[in-house]
Scaffold this motif. Structure first.
Motif, PDB file in Angstrom:
ATOM      1  N   ASP A   1       0.807  -1.223   0.000  1.00  0.00           N
ATOM      2  CA  ASP A   1       0.000   0.000   0.000  1.00  0.00           C
ATOM      3  C   ASP A   1       0.845   1.281   0.000  1.00  0.00           C
ATOM      4  OD1 ASP A   1      -2.305  -1.501  -0.101  1.00  0.00           O
ATOM      5  OD2 ASP A   1      -2.627  -1.450   2.080  1.00  0.00           O
ATOM      6  N   PRO A   2       1.902   1.392   0.821  1.00  0.00           N
ATOM      7  CA  PRO A   2       2.697   2.629   0.789  1.00  0.00           C
ATOM      8  C   PRO A   2       3.375   2.879  -0.557  1.00  0.00           C
ATOM      9  CG  PRO A   2       3.108   1.423   2.829  1.00  0.00           C
ATOM     10  CD  PRO A   2       2.331   0.509   1.925  1.00  0.00           C
ATOM     11  N   PHE A   3       3.476   1.863  -1.387  1.00  0.00           N
ATOM     12  CA  PHE A   3       4.105   2.015  -2.688  1.00  0.00           C
ATOM     13  C   PHE A   3       3.103   2.475  -3.752  1.00  0.00           C
ATOM     14  CE2 PHE A   3       6.707  -0.668  -0.131  1.00  0.00           C
ATOM     15  CZ  PHE A   3       8.004  -0.414  -0.496  1.00  0.00           C
ATOM     16  N   LYS A   4       1.839   2.672  -3.327  1.00  0.00           N
ATOM     17  CA  LYS A   4       0.795   3.129  -4.241  1.00  0.00           C
ATOM     18  C   LYS A   4       0.395   4.577  -3.987  1.00  0.00           C
ATOM     19  CE  LYS A   4      -1.281  -1.522  -4.445  1.00  0.00           C
ATOM     20  NZ  LYS A   4      -2.509  -2.314  -4.167  1.00  0.00           N
ATOM     21  N   VAL A   5       1.061   5.254  -3.033  1.00  0.00           N
ATOM     22  CA  VAL A   5       0.596   6.576  -2.603  1.00  0.00           C
ATOM     23  C   VAL A   5       0.654   7.615  -3.724  1.00  0.00           C
ATOM     24  CG1 VAL A   5       1.128   6.206  -0.169  1.00  0.00           C
ATOM     25  CG2 VAL A   5       2.890   7.125  -1.688  1.00  0.00           C
ATOM     26  N   LEU A   6       1.558   7.465  -4.671  1.00  0.00           N
ATOM     27  CA  LEU A   6       1.667   8.418  -5.779  1.00  0.00           C
ATOM     28  C   LEU A   6       1.021   7.894  -7.050  1.00  0.00           C
ATOM     29  CD1 LEU A   6       5.347   9.719  -5.323  1.00  0.00           C
ATOM     30  CD2 LEU A   6       3.214  10.649  -4.389  1.00  0.00           C
ATOM     31  N   GLY A   7       0.380   6.750  -6.951  1.00  0.00           N
ATOM     32  CA  GLY A   7      -0.245   6.171  -8.132  1.00  0.00           C
ATOM     33  C   GLY A   7       0.739   5.386  -8.976  1.00  0.00           C
ATOM     34  N   ARG A   8       0.284   5.023 -10.161  1.00  0.00           N
ATOM     35  CA  ARG A   8       1.100   4.212 -11.077  1.00  0.00           C
ATOM     36  C   ARG A   8       1.996   5.118 -11.910  1.00  0.00           C
ATOM     37  NH1 ARG A   8       1.319   2.589 -16.262  1.00  0.00           N
ATOM     38  NH2 ARG A   8       1.784   0.400 -16.730  1.00  0.00           N
ATOM     39  N   PRO A   9       3.318   4.916 -11.880  1.00  0.00           N
ATOM     40  CA  PRO A   9       4.205   5.721 -12.731  1.00  0.00           C
ATOM     41  C   PRO A   9       4.026   5.340 -14.195  1.00  0.00           C
ATOM     42  CG  PRO A   9       5.469   4.021 -11.607  1.00  0.00           C
ATOM     43  CD  PRO A   9       4.078   3.963 -11.046  1.00  0.00           C
ATOM     44  N   THR A  10       4.089   6.315 -15.077  1.00  0.00           N
ATOM     45  CA  THR A  10       3.877   6.037 -16.495  1.00  0.00           C
ATOM     46  C   THR A  10       5.076   5.353 -17.137  1.00  0.00           C
ATOM     47  OG1 THR A  10       4.740   8.189 -17.202  1.00  0.00           O
ATOM     48  CG2 THR A  10       2.391   8.063 -16.650  1.00  0.00           C
ATOM     49  N   LEU A  11       6.285   5.503 -16.542  1.00  0.00           N
ATOM     50  CA  LEU A  11       7.483   4.928 -17.158  1.00  0.00           C
ATOM     51  C   LEU A  11       8.105   3.812 -16.316  1.00  0.00           C
ATOM     52  CD1 LEU A  11       9.232   8.115 -18.599  1.00  0.00           C
ATOM     53  CD2 LEU A  11       7.697   6.516 -19.752  1.00  0.00           C
ATOM     54  N   PHE A  12       8.555   4.127 -15.097  1.00  0.00           N
ATOM     55  CA  PHE A  12       9.199   3.081 -14.293  1.00  0.00           C
ATOM     56  C   PHE A  12       9.330   3.508 -12.838  1.00  0.00           C
ATOM     57  CE2 PHE A  12      12.762   5.686 -15.811  1.00  0.00           C
ATOM     58  CZ  PHE A  12      13.582   5.814 -14.688  1.00  0.00           C
ATOM     59  N   PHE A  13       9.549   2.509 -11.980  1.00  0.00           N
ATOM     60  CA  PHE A  13       9.975   2.712 -10.599  1.00  0.00           C
ATOM     61  C   PHE A  13      11.508   2.705 -10.578  1.00  0.00           C
ATOM     62  CE2 PHE A  13       5.795   1.025  -9.081  1.00  0.00           C
ATOM     63  CZ  PHE A  13       5.517   2.009  -8.126  1.00  0.00           C
ATOM     64  N   GLY A  14      12.093   3.687  -9.921  1.00  0.00           N
ATOM     65  CA  GLY A  14      13.517   3.666  -9.646  1.00  0.00           C
ATOM     66  C   GLY A  14      13.717   3.307  -8.190  1.00  0.00           C
ATOM     67  N   VAL A  15      14.440   2.238  -7.903  1.00  0.00           N
ATOM     68  CA  VAL A  15      14.541   1.717  -6.545  1.00  0.00           C
ATOM     69  C   VAL A  15      15.985   1.784  -6.060  1.00  0.00           C
ATOM     70  CG1 VAL A  15      14.283  -0.346  -5.102  1.00  0.00           C
ATOM     71  CG2 VAL A  15      12.556   0.192  -6.831  1.00  0.00           C
ATOM     72  N   THR A  16      16.181   2.346  -4.866  1.00  0.00           N
ATOM     73  CA  THR A  16      17.507   2.412  -4.264  1.00  0.00           C
ATOM     74  C   THR A  16      17.393   2.234  -2.757  1.00  0.00           C
ATOM     75  OG1 THR A  16      19.426   3.848  -3.831  1.00  0.00           O
ATOM     76  CG2 THR A  16      17.318   4.934  -4.184  1.00  0.00           C
ATOM     77  N   ALA A  17      18.392   1.596  -2.168  1.00  0.00           N
ATOM     78  CA  ALA A  17      18.429   1.454  -0.706  1.00  0.00           C
ATOM     79  C   ALA A  17      18.824   2.752  -0.032  1.00  0.00           C
ATOM     80  CB  ALA A  17      19.412   0.352  -0.317  1.00  0.00           C
ATOM     81  N   GLY A  18      19.411   3.688  -0.801  1.00  0.00           N
ATOM     82  CA  GLY A  18      19.847   4.953  -0.234  1.00  0.00           C
ATOM     83  C   GLY A  18      21.337   5.168  -0.450  1.00  0.00           C
ATOM     84  N   ASN A  19      21.877   6.147   0.246  1.00  0.00           N
ATOM     85  CA  ASN A  19      23.284   6.515   0.073  1.00  0.00           C
ATOM     86  C   ASN A  19      24.242   5.509   0.679  1.00  0.00           C
ATOM     87  OD1 ASN A  19      22.552   8.861  -1.245  1.00  0.00           O
ATOM     88  ND2 ASN A  19      23.935  10.142  -0.062  1.00  0.00           N
ATOM     89  N   MET A  20      23.744   4.596   1.486  1.00  0.00           N
ATOM     90  CA  MET A  20      24.568   3.536   2.062  1.00  0.00           C
ATOM     91  C   MET A  20      23.943   2.185   1.782  1.00  0.00           C
ATOM     92  SD  MET A  20      25.921   4.792   5.804  1.00  0.00           S
ATOM     93  CE  MET A  20      26.836   3.253   6.010  1.00  0.00           C
ATOM     94  N   ASP A  21      24.763   1.181   1.737  1.00  0.00           N
ATOM     95  CA  ASP A  21      24.275  -0.190   1.695  1.00  0.00           C
ATOM     96  C   ASP A  21      23.419  -0.425   2.939  1.00  0.00           C
ATOM     97  OD1 ASP A  21      25.167  -3.135   0.465  1.00  0.00           O
ATOM     98  OD2 ASP A  21      24.641  -3.164   2.583  1.00  0.00           O
ATOM     99  N   SER A  22      22.242  -0.990   2.767  1.00  0.00           N
ATOM    100  CA  SER A  22      21.319  -1.118   3.894  1.00  0.00           C
ATOM    101  C   SER A  22      21.855  -2.044   4.984  1.00  0.00           C
ATOM    102  CB  SER A  22      19.959  -1.622   3.411  1.00  0.00           C
ATOM    103  OG  SER A  22      20.052  -2.919   2.847  1.00  0.00           O
ATOM    104  N   MET A  23      22.656  -3.030   4.630  1.00  0.00           N
ATOM    105  CA  MET A  23      23.198  -3.939   5.641  1.00  0.00           C
ATOM    106  C   MET A  23      24.308  -3.263   6.440  1.00  0.00           C
ATOM    107  SD  MET A  23      21.303  -6.549   5.279  1.00  0.00           S
ATOM    108  CE  MET A  23      22.115  -7.861   6.199  1.00  0.00           C
ATOM    109  N   ILE A  24      25.171  -2.512   5.754  1.00  0.00           N
ATOM    110  CA  ILE A  24      26.223  -1.791   6.462  1.00  0.00           C
ATOM    111  C   ILE A  24      25.615  -0.667   7.289  1.00  0.00           C
ATOM    112  CG2 ILE A  24      28.250  -0.307   6.131  1.00  0.00           C
ATOM    113  CD1 ILE A  24      29.012  -2.038   3.766  1.00  0.00           C
TER     114      ILE A  24
END
Length: 770
Positions: free
Chosen positions: A93-116
């Motif tokens: 559900d939180p991934f639907k808050v902006l609706g459906r993107p017309t081109l693509f989702f860009g996904v990143t863990a952020g500026n650091m590796d999430s495990m580190i």
């Protein structure tokens, strides 16, 4: 370097970022902040986002934060970009808050590796997260890129998913995972994403966005540099490539014929008296299969004839093979790092089950004009208003520590040609320095002065991954394009490297002259072996840009571990220290060097750590918090840690292979950390035990030349001196030594200065100076 029919004379050409025709949505103009809600989209007049960036960091609209850079770069191309920051990943559900993107989702863990970001080097959960409001931990999942991609797919199954950021970049092939102590598959396979962008991805993401906007299927986008994707081995879209096995680049030695990772499916079937059905089906449909080259190089005169590099793919040992064979893992890691120069790198392919992970050559570095374009975009230079309190302030519970750290700093360049084996800069940003222009840097300083609240006239840093590589690089474009060395400064500074730092001196002087600027500090790590090549730079730095302390990273004093790190000897530190002290004295200032050291790095023996501890004591240093080796995915030092072999040398199955001393096990890792904190009474029982086992009991005592005393502090607190009359040193506590303080992570450079450069400063003791 392997022989080639064509030696590159310069870096391959690349389409400029600003040459694309803007997308039609550019008519909506520039957003004050990229929207994080439907209400913000409505205020901008948007009915949908073209691209939605999902990130594990809080959204800070600043060029040091990846989501802001990618978002603003795409916005400049005319695309409507929304941000979903630190979503609750327990449902779609939180991934639907902006609706459906017309081109693509860009996904990143952020500026650091999430495990580190979440775990210490001892695999303990951290209690903080500098990229989250209030420094609160637990706002992102483990392996965040993978989890976010799966939730995006669940939310909108037909929307393409593009992975990016340092977590995806370092996991683009089969890699050793320190937290599970095993080799994991490429993150592309587990995340089920359509495309992965590695490195600094502005050039790749712009091309991918425009091609998707032209309604090209994402499955057809296989020719963009700096990308990775998954295909079936017989995919007709990949026809016309020449495939060579990785042994033509580096030979791991004799491989058992029954476990040969270099055979194709067709060859395996032929040996067993059958045929490859998938291959036969492809041929029946008229598709051209991938061309397989299995022959010795023919000679024409004195030159070797090879396949064309731009159409050659190197097959690495498969995931199944590197998972079970340390020799092949080290071999694959070595080949990967050989193919990192954008001027001559070839594509790589690695089999995962019945599919191939293809990795295109690295992206072409941005030009100075393109760097200026990226950094001059209309960033708000502030966290999103969502994080502000009722008074509009970003402090207290809403304070984002990573933002506070870079609030008044300026990033002047990207990349690093040092090649340190434990660091992620080269694998992510590359070793070719990408510099901004002087005018762009000075404009940003003026922008901070005029627009950033709370500015007092002090710029906290003027640097980047390193403080003093701005505008440095190879003297020859042809040599740079053809070079395959992992470092320009190890084992010594390359004679083809331009080391003149006078342009940086002039930049410092112009920056100091800007109205309203009281002080400019240098907070980025200094490459001191380069600094001494320009004494005028050291003088300028020490006289005007050191606030009492300057951090540098010799990492160790002994040749064994330094050779595995690809770091200069301690003599380079001594030469820089002599200059530092000389120019500090001339300036009438009392200033100190802050050296960082690593414990438990591959190639470090107990004797090496003992010698380092003795050096620290002789020089009056007392480490506050130690830096312990942290095996990050894909790093060369991590390959050493996992395999016990040295990928910097040739990989063999026999005695020719160089074995590496690996520091494993909790007790030995604690011992190496204890040597760095020799002055902590909690470490004395462990150190006394180790010194006796090493035959160095002579270092136990209270003499100046000895490392630890023979007595232990009383349990009631305070010391019991053996000099006190009629006093008996109390016995060591029965429970054993107290647990050492947690180590801190190694620096990961992703455009944002790290929240902690590896350890807290090593403060000079009261008895001596640095």
């Amino acid at each position: 370097m392997d022989a080639v029919t064509h030696v590159p004379t310069a870096m391959p050409a690349a389409r400029p970022l600003t040459s694309w025709r803007p997308y039609w949505a550019k008519r909506f103009g520039t957003a004050p902040f990229l929207p994080m809600s439907r209400a913000e989209m409505d205020a901008l007049g948007w009915d949908a986002c073209d691209v939605i960036v999902v990130t594990g960091d809080a959204y800070v609209d600043h060029p040091s934060f990846g989501m802001a850079v990618i978002g603003r770069v795409l916005e400049a191309q005319g695309f409507r970009v929304g941000i979903i920051a630190q979503p609750d990943w327990h449902s779609a559900d939180p991934f639907k808050v902006l609706g459906r993107p017309t081109l693509f989702f860009g996904v990143t863990a952020g500026n650091m590796d999430s495990m580190i970001n979440r775990y210490t080097a001892d695999r303990k959960i951290r209690s903080d997260d500098a990229y989250t409001p209030g420094d609160v931990a637990g706002k992102r999942p483990d392996r965040a890129s993978l989890v976010y991609a799966q939730r995006c797919r669940e939310a909108y199954p037909d929307v393409p998913i593009v992975l990016g950021g340092i977590e995806a970049s370092l996991r683009r092939i089969a890699h050793y995972d320190y937290w599970q102590d095993k080799v994991r598959r490429s993150i592309l396979v587990d995340a089920k994403a359509d495309l992965l962008l590695y490195g600094n991805a502005e050039r790749a993401v712009v091309e991918v966005a425009h091609r998707l906007a032209r309604r090209e299927p994402i499955a057809s986008i296989t020719d963009v540099r700096g990308t990775a994707f998954i295909r079936r081995p017989d995919d007709p879209a990949l026809a016309g490539w020449f495939e060579i096995d990785s042994t033509e680049v580096d030979t791991p030695g004799k491989v058992d014929a029954l476990v040969n990772p270099y055979q194709t499916t067709q060859q395996t079937a032929a040996e067993r008296g059958g045929a490859c059905a998938a291959s036969d089906a492809g041929a029946a449909d008229g598709a051209k299969p991938v061309a397989i080259v299995r022959r010795h190089l023919e000679k024409t005169g004195s030159r070797a004839i090879t396949t064309p590099r731009e159409r050659t793919v190197i097959r690495l040992p498969s995931y199944e093979q590197v998972k079970s064979d340390p020799v092949l893992y080290a071999h694959a890691n070595r080949v990967l790092h050989l193919e990192t120069n954008p001027g001559n790198a070839r594509a790589l392919v690695q089999r995962h089950g019945d599919r191939d992970v293809w990795i295109n050559p690295p992206p072409i570095p941005l030009t100075t004009a393109e760097m200026d374009h990226v950094f001059d975009l209309p960033y708000a230079r502030s966290p999103h208003p969502r994080y502000a309190d009722e008074h509009g302030r970003h402090d207290g519970p809403t304070k984002i520590p990573a933002w506070e750290m870079i609030r008044f700093s300026v990033n002047i360049m990207r990349g690093c040609f040092g090649g340190c084996t434990f660091c992620s800069i080269t694998e992510h940003e590359g070793r070719i320095i990408q510099s901004r222009s002087e005018d762009s840097i000075l404009r940003e300083i003026e922008t901070i002065r005029d627009r950033v609240p709370g500015f007092t006239g002090v710029i906290s840093d003027l640097g980047g991954p390193t403080a003093n590589m701005w505008r440095l690089g190879c003297k020859s474009a042809a040599i740079e394009a053809a070079c395959r060395k992992p470092s320009c400064v190890y084992p010594g500074i390359c004679p083809n490297l331009n080391t003149d730092q006078m342009p940086l001196v002039r930049l410092y002087r112009k920056a100091r002259a800007i109205r309203g600027i009281k002080k400019i500090l240098i907070g980025s790590g200094l490459r001191y072996d380069l600094a001494v090549q320009t004494p005028e730079y050291v003088k300028e730095l020490v006289t005007h840009h050191v606030g009492g302390y300057l951090k540098i990273a010799p990492e160790h004093t002994e040749a064994g571990p330094l050779s595995k790190m690809m770091k200069p000897g301690i003599g380079s530190y001594d030469r820089f220290k002599a200059m530092f002290d000389k120019f500090s004295k001339q300036a009438g200032k009392e200033q100190f060097l802050i050296p960082y050291f690593i414990a438990a790095h591959p190639g470090t023996s107990d004797a090496d750590m003992l010698n380092l501890a003795l050096w620290l004591k002789r020089n009056g240093f007392r480490a506050d918090q130690v830096q312990t080796f942290y095996p990050s995915p894909m790093a060369t030092a991590t390959a050493m840690y996992h395999t016990g072999l040295n990928p910097l040398k040739g990989i063999h199955r026999d005695a020719r292979a160089e074995k590496v001393d690996i520091v494993r096990g909790e007790k030995r890792r604690r011992l190496h950390k204890a040597f760095l904190r020799y002055h902590d009474p909690a470490n004395w029982p462990l150190l006394r035990e180790a010194l006796k086992a090493m035959g160095r009991a002579d270092l136990i005592g209270s003499g100046k030349h000895q490392l630890v005393p023979a007595y232990q502090p009383s349990t009631a607190g305070g010391y019991v001196s053996p000099r006190r009359k009629n006093s008996t040193p109390p016995p060591a506590a029965k429970a054993g030594p107290a647990a050492p303080r947690r180590g801190t992570v190694l620096t990961q450079h992703t455009g944002l200065p790290p929240r902690d450069s590896g350890s807290r400063p090593v403060k000079p003791s009261r008895r001596g100076k640095a």
